[in-house]
Design a protein around this motif. Structure first.
Motif, PDB file in Angstrom:
ATOM      1  N   THR A 345       0.840  -1.210   0.000  1.00  0.00           N
ATOM      2  CA  THR A 345       0.000   0.000   0.000  1.00  0.00           C
ATOM      3  C   THR A 345       0.869   1.252   0.000  1.00  0.00           C
ATOM      4  O   THR A 345       0.554   2.250  -0.650  1.00  0.00           O
ATOM      5  CB  THR A 345      -0.934   0.009   1.222  1.00  0.00           C
ATOM      6  OG1 THR A 345      -1.651  -1.224   1.275  1.00  0.00           O
ATOM      7  CG2 THR A 345      -1.929   1.155   1.138  1.00  0.00           C
ATOM      8  N   VAL A 349       0.698   4.335  -2.619  1.00  0.00           N
ATOM      9  CA  VAL A 349       0.574   5.722  -2.146  1.00  0.00           C
ATOM     10  C   VAL A 349       1.737   6.567  -2.664  1.00  0.00           C
ATOM     11  O   VAL A 349       1.581   7.740  -3.007  1.00  0.00           O
ATOM     12  CB  VAL A 349       0.535   5.765  -0.599  1.00  0.00           C
ATOM     13  CG1 VAL A 349       0.816   7.167  -0.086  1.00  0.00           C
ATOM     14  CG2 VAL A 349      -0.815   5.302  -0.106  1.00  0.00           C
ATOM     15  N   ALA A 664      -1.760   9.979   3.626  1.00  0.00           N
ATOM     16  CA  ALA A 664      -2.013   8.578   3.293  1.00  0.00           C
ATOM     17  C   ALA A 664      -1.018   7.651   3.983  1.00  0.00           C
ATOM     18  O   ALA A 664      -1.390   6.581   4.489  1.00  0.00           O
ATOM     19  CB  ALA A 664      -1.939   8.400   1.776  1.00  0.00           C
ATOM     20  N   ALA A 678      -5.645   3.558  -1.525  1.00  0.00           N
ATOM     21  CA  ALA A 678      -4.385   4.269  -1.744  1.00  0.00           C
ATOM     22  C   ALA A 678      -4.310   4.816  -3.165  1.00  0.00           C
ATOM     23  O   ALA A 678      -3.967   5.986  -3.387  1.00  0.00           O
ATOM     24  CB  ALA A 678      -3.204   3.332  -1.473  1.00  0.00           C
TER      25      ALA A 678
END
Length: 706
Positions: A345, A349, A664, A678
């Motif tokens: 993730t 991001v 994030a 994301a």
């Protein structure tokens, strides 16, 4: 001579793709060098390469290569028909089918996994191919990050997440392509201004030919309602011509025999026969297009910073992702699947899409929009400087005044009468290019005084002072009163003072022993000069200064009705240069507005040199950083507003891109952000940056205050 070819590119989707394409072209054995202009979507090649070789180098992004000289219509493909978007829709179909299967049979069922895998392979084939190739070469960009994230998601059994990531990334790329195409459209509209065909008159007959086949000296016919195809001079006819396409000024201009006309302008109400003076590649609009393309390629300091930052940013994100995926399971007792998922993730991001395009899309949009308004900004660096200036210096003649001086008075202080004085002055000034020389020649022509019977030799110009020449064996001087400082009697000084008090420029004519006469020339203020200076003051420009080589009394008389903060007169060109440097130390960043010829040293010394570039003036296009193409002073406040708004938008874009990334990353650690969330956040940041940049298209006209 080097073999240089320029091509236009279709399908160039992103800044990273541009860099990869450039590298691939440079790798062709017969290519010495290559440069891709992402903003203008052009490729310059030094060396030899076929279209097939170039398109093979760009096959990874389906880039079409078109020779710059090829004038075929390039029809825009509908958004929904683009191959990449069709593939994304097919991928979306399998993704939706996978969701249905997951609901009916569960996420771990073989049918569900196959549907999600099909969505990943179909939608992400190009991404995965490029990403894996980059990984092998240890090149880390957004494709590499996304590839690792998608493959990693599949390895840990998160097929649905991987498919969603591929689909959303495809949408993000499509939006980026669409927005860059929108930003480039201002330049495309400039390119579409000039007609592709011209009606040529040969042997009394009309022939319609391609503009590339028109040669200098041909006569073209332009009927009412038609665009003028080539730059030239009117041979027959009279009409009103709308030059808004080049100057941004909507009021038509009267054209008669002997007047210049320009390609891309609209002939409104009368037929014109025009003698062509420039080839199609040398027309004013062609030069403007070329300079705009070069400007869009030049990176602003902010963009240079972002590019340097991005080089370190991507490897840093990969290290953070590795840290998140391995440290908690190894030392804090975390579960491997959970933390590997969170590491993936982080990769998603960290995709730098929004950051990479935060500056170029704003610069491309601003420069293209400015060109449509009749303002040529020759690079992102100047756009950035414009947004920071706090003081503006103005030349007087041709900038604050119309620059078309007229002889107002002639006085004789000898046995020569006024006509004889004017005749000698005209004989000398025939050799000069100074604006005051043209005033004398116009006056002589108006009075039908010819100096052709005079023998002129040994002409020399004295920069900032005047000129001298031997006329019929006698040495004469013409120029500023300071040229004759020792030979001026008190009664002449009094007459000079009276003329200068009225705002007139005084020139004395004399020989080696005495002053023979005086010619007083007047120049009119531009109608909008006072209102423009007032608008600049309202915009927060703290200092507006006049720098002129004229006498101080004359300068103050001209400036008496202008809201200037300072006047500096009797300056030689090098003294203007020194004055600019002094003002920089006192006031910070300063712009200089001049005619692009006499003011070259001051324009070069200023942080931004702005030329009053009457259309067709090559020198102005070449010397200044910013050119007001239509010689329109009212465009100056627009330039200031555009520069400030562009810099504000770039700063907002960078802030949005970085802040959303940080937010994030913070949300990933507790597990609040999933893979698909994301990339949705990344797509949102990219979309915000693009939409924010396109706000520059709304800055139109010249009447707004801010």
């Amino acid at each position: 001579m080097e073999n240089k070819q320029v091509y236009r590119l279709q399908g160039l989707s992103c800044a990273n793709c541009a860099a990869t394409f450039e590298k691939n072209v440079k790798a062709i054995a017969t290519v010495k060098d290559a440069k891709v202009n992402f903003g203008a979507a052009t490729l310059t090649v030094i060396g030899e390469a076929s279209i097939e070789e170039l398109e093979k180098a760009g096959a990874f992004d389906r880039i079409a290569v078109i020779p710059e000289t090829e004038r075929k219509d390039q029809k825009a493909e509908p958004f929904w028909k683009k191959k990449t978007n069709v593939i994304a829709l097919i991928s979306a179909f399998f993704l939706l089918a996978g969701y249905v299967s997951a609901y009916a049979m569960g996420e771990r069922h073989i049918a569900t996994i196959l549907l999600f895998a099909a969505s990943i392979i179909i939608g992400g084939y190009s991404l995965l191919k490029t990403g894996l190739a980059n990984l092998v070469r240890l090149q880390f960009d957004m494709n590499t990050l996304m590839t690792i994230a998608v493959i990693g998601a599949a390895c840990i059994g998160e097929w649905k997440e991987g498919a969603v990531v591929v689909f959303l990334f495809a949408i993000s790329e499509a939006l980026e392509r669409y927005s860059m195409d929108t930003a480039r459209r201002s330049l495309q509209r400039l390119m579409d201004i000039a007609p592709k065909k011209a009606t040529v008159l040969r042997d009394g007959k009309e022939y319609e030919v391609d503009v590339e086949d028109v040669v200098v000296g041909d006569t073209i016919l332009v009927k009412p309602g038609q665009k003028i195809a080539m730059d030239g001079v009117v041979l027959r006819g009279e009409s009103l011509v709308n030059e808004a396409a080049i100057t941004g000024e909507s009021m038509p201009v009267a054209k008669n025999v002997g007047d210049e006309v320009y390609a891309g302008t609209m002939n409104e109400d009368g037929a014109l026969e025009v003698r062509v003076t420039k080839r199609v590649e040398d027309t004013t609009i062609a030069k403007i297009i070329h300079l705009v393309e070069e400007a869009q390629a030049e990176r602003a300091p902010t963009q240079q910073f972002v590019d340097r930052f991005a080089r370190y940013y991507t490897p840093t994100i990969m290290l953070i992702a590795l840290f998140v995926a391995t440290v908690p399971p190894l030392w804090l007792g975390g579960e491997w699947l959970t933390w590997v998922y969170r590491g993936l993730t982080v990769l998603v991001v960290g995709c730098p899409c929004a950051l990479v395009i935060s500056t170029p899309v704003a610069i491309v949009t601003a420069i293209g929009q400015a060109a449509r308004q009749g303002v040529l900004i020759k690079g992102g660096v100047y756009l950035e400087e414009i947004g920071k200036i706090s003081a503006i210096a103005f030349d007087k003649t041709g900038t604050l005044t119309t620059g078309i001086p007229e002889v107002a008075d002639i006085y004789s202080f000898s046995d020569l009468d006024e006509k004889e004085l004017l005749k000698i002055a005209a004989a000398i000034e025939k050799q000069s290019e100074h604006p005051l020389a043209s005033a004398i020649l116009r006056k002589a022509e108006a009075l039908q005084i010819s100096s052709d019977d005079l023998q002129v030799s040994e002409f020399r110009a004295m920069a900032g002072k005047g000129a001298a020449a031997r006329v019929n064996g006698v040495m004469y001087y013409i120029g500023k009163p300071s040229l004759f400082s020792e030979a001026i009697h008190e009664d002449i000084r009094a007459q000079i003072a009276r003329e200068q008090t009225q705002g007139k420029t005084v020139m004395l004519l004399g020989n080696e022993t005495k002053v023979l006469g005086m010619i007083a020339v007047s120049d009119q203020l531009r109608e909008n000069a006072a209102s423009v200076l007032e608008t600049l003051r309202n915009l927060g420009i703290s200092q507006t200064i006049m720098l002129t080589g004229d006498h101080e009394t004359t300068a103050r008389a001209i400036a008496s009705s202008l809201p200037l903060t300072d006047i500096r007169a009797e300056l030689l060109p090098e003294e203007k240069w020194t004055a600019i440097q002094t003002l920089q130390r006192q006031s910070g960043r300063i712009a200089m507005v001049g005619d692009g010829v006499n003011d070259a040293p001051a324009l070069a010394a200023a942080d931004v040199g702005i030329a009053m570039g009457d259309i067709g003036t090559d020198v102005a296009l070449e010397t200044a950083d910013v050119v007001l193409i239509g010689d329109d002073l009212e465009k100056l406040p627009y330039v200031i507003r555009l520069g400030r708004k562009a810099m504000r938008i770039i700063q907002e874009n960078i802030a949005v891109a970085l802040l959303l990334k940080v937010l994030a990353l913070v949300l990933i650690v507790p597990g609040w952000l999933t893979l698909w969330m994301a990339i949705f956040a990344d797509m949102g940041a990219t979309l915000l940056v693009l939409l924010n940049s396109l706000r520059l298209l709304r800055l139109d006209g010249i009447s707004k205050k801010r």
